[in-house]
Design an enzyme around this catalytic site. Sequence first.
Site, PDB file in Angstrom:
ATOM      1  N   HIS A  19      50.957  14.437  61.370  1.00  0.00           N
ATOM      2  CA  HIS A  19      51.386  15.812  61.076  1.00  0.00           C
ATOM      3  C   HIS A  19      52.776  15.813  60.443  1.00  0.00           C
ATOM      4  O   HIS A  19      53.001  16.483  59.418  1.00  0.00           O
ATOM      5  CB  HIS A  19      51.385  16.610  62.390  1.00  0.00           C
ATOM      6  CG  HIS A  19      51.890  18.010  62.268  1.00  0.00           C
ATOM      7  ND1 HIS A  19      51.057  19.097  62.151  1.00  0.00           N
ATOM      8  CD2 HIS A  19      53.166  18.510  62.252  1.00  0.00           C
ATOM      9  CE1 HIS A  19      51.776  20.202  62.066  1.00  0.00           C
ATOM     10  NE2 HIS A  19      53.067  19.876  62.133  1.00  0.00           N
ATOM     11  N   GLU A  20      53.686  15.068  61.038  1.00  0.00           N
ATOM     12  CA  GLU A  20      55.051  15.024  60.510  1.00  0.00           C
ATOM     13  C   GLU A  20      55.125  14.320  59.164  1.00  0.00           C
ATOM     14  O   GLU A  20      55.956  14.659  58.315  1.00  0.00           O
ATOM     15  CB  GLU A  20      55.984  14.343  61.518  1.00  0.00           C
ATOM     16  CG  GLU A  20      56.086  15.045  62.862  1.00  0.00           C
ATOM     17  CD  GLU A  20      56.582  16.480  62.761  1.00  0.00           C
ATOM     18  OE1 GLU A  20      57.265  16.808  61.771  1.00  0.00           O
ATOM     19  OE2 GLU A  20      56.281  17.270  63.674  1.00  0.00           O
ATOM     20  N   HIS A  23      54.652  16.875  56.477  1.00  0.00           N
ATOM     21  CA  HIS A  23      55.908  17.569  56.147  1.00  0.00           C
ATOM     22  C   HIS A  23      56.812  16.663  55.299  1.00  0.00           C
ATOM     23  O   HIS A  23      57.416  17.115  54.312  1.00  0.00           O
ATOM     24  CB  HIS A  23      56.656  17.945  57.433  1.00  0.00           C
ATOM     25  CG  HIS A  23      55.989  19.022  58.239  1.00  0.00           C
ATOM     26  ND1 HIS A  23      55.586  20.224  57.705  1.00  0.00           N
ATOM     27  CD2 HIS A  23      55.682  19.087  59.567  1.00  0.00           C
ATOM     28  CE1 HIS A  23      55.062  20.976  58.650  1.00  0.00           C
ATOM     29  NE2 HIS A  23      55.101  20.309  59.797  1.00  0.00           N
TER      30      HIS A  23
END
Length: 444
Positions: A19-20, A23
């Site tokens: 998920h990170e 980003h």
Amino acid sequence: MLFTLLAFAIALGVLITFHELGHYWVARLCGVRVLRFSVGFGKVLARRTDRHGTEWALSAIPLGGYVKMLDDPQPGDDSAMAEQAFNRKNLKQRSAIVLAGPVANLVLAALLYAGLNLAGTSEPAAILAAPPPSSIAAQAGILAGDRITAVNQQAVQSWNEARWQLLDAITGGGQAQLQIETANGLQRERSLQFAPGDVEPDGADLMAEAGLSLAAPKPKVTAVNPGEPGEQAGLAAGDVVIRVGELDQPTAGAMVEEVKKHADQPLSITVLRDGAPTTLTVVPQAQSGQDGQTIGRIGVMLGADFPMVMVRYGLLDSLTRGVSRTIDTVWFSLKMMGRMIVGDVSLRNVSGPVTIADYAGQTARIGFAAYIGFLALISVSIGVLNLLPIPMLDGGHLMYYIIEAVRGRPIPEKWHENGQRIGLGLLAALMSLAFFNDFSRLFS
């Protein structure tokens, strides 16, 4: 316990780190300076700074990760450095960076589902047991031995695929068209009308309540004790029992009971060996049971002989099905959330980290394919959860950006502060409910 915690830590670490990374990748594409990318939380165990000035850190608590960006220019920064701040980017770029995390989880889920389809999994064939007389399946004309080959024009190869295709209709109500292959090889269509099901985490199996359940497996000899009646009669590991005395197609339990009744009496057993039927005669040895009665035993261990199929697809089909499964899971998750809000589905279905850890351990023990399927499901859940319009989540930031686009200017700082308080309260309430449900299941 240690195995379960390890499986949970790996799952959460991989999914949140991915998920990170979403980003991070989009932030770098948009020219935002990333100060730190940490795998894990807490004390930094190892670190390395790359040529872009990003510190890559490995931290002590392996339960996820985080990305720290340059939010605002620092005093003394030149214009080039100032333009690398997140808040200096335009609305589209900021929105893309925020959206990238949840999208990364959804992409990961699609790839994991595609990988399972490509590698292939062994699953039970969708051969049905006789439905109870008053059930929906019985009323539709389902018979013992019928095999589901398609649901709503969607071909299915296994019981798992059939259950997935039926899930929405069974939980939410609706009609399902089944393509059936009878035990005689005939093709038939059956129409089933489902009422909305009462979805409870520890409730009854809605498929079974509708009369749709797998046919009972045939008893299969898995081991034979040396020198005991089973070996003396010629039974061997791998034999599939199709008849015991007068019982045709017995279950394992029925076979055990029949053997018990024939202490010191000849009993015929017909087995399938290498696909051919073979009839043997065994004389169960008389022994004293727990209640003092004489029972017969033949000294063999029994397992279940489920008809299995290998479900495997080509590369293009695997990718297509992976994307489709992810979209369907997202839609089903949103529908369930909506039904919870209006009270149609119990809030007891909200699960927290304790339940997730338990499932992580269970699926890891079942096998690699089950664990990968679990990772895909939780990855979808993380993506959907983070897209909810709750301040402090990615969806909350996107909500702010939508308001900014409508107003033509950023929201006032006071709105932002109040939103953060509301978001913190909502998340605290959600986590409290999740922990309450977790511990209720644990101690009930």
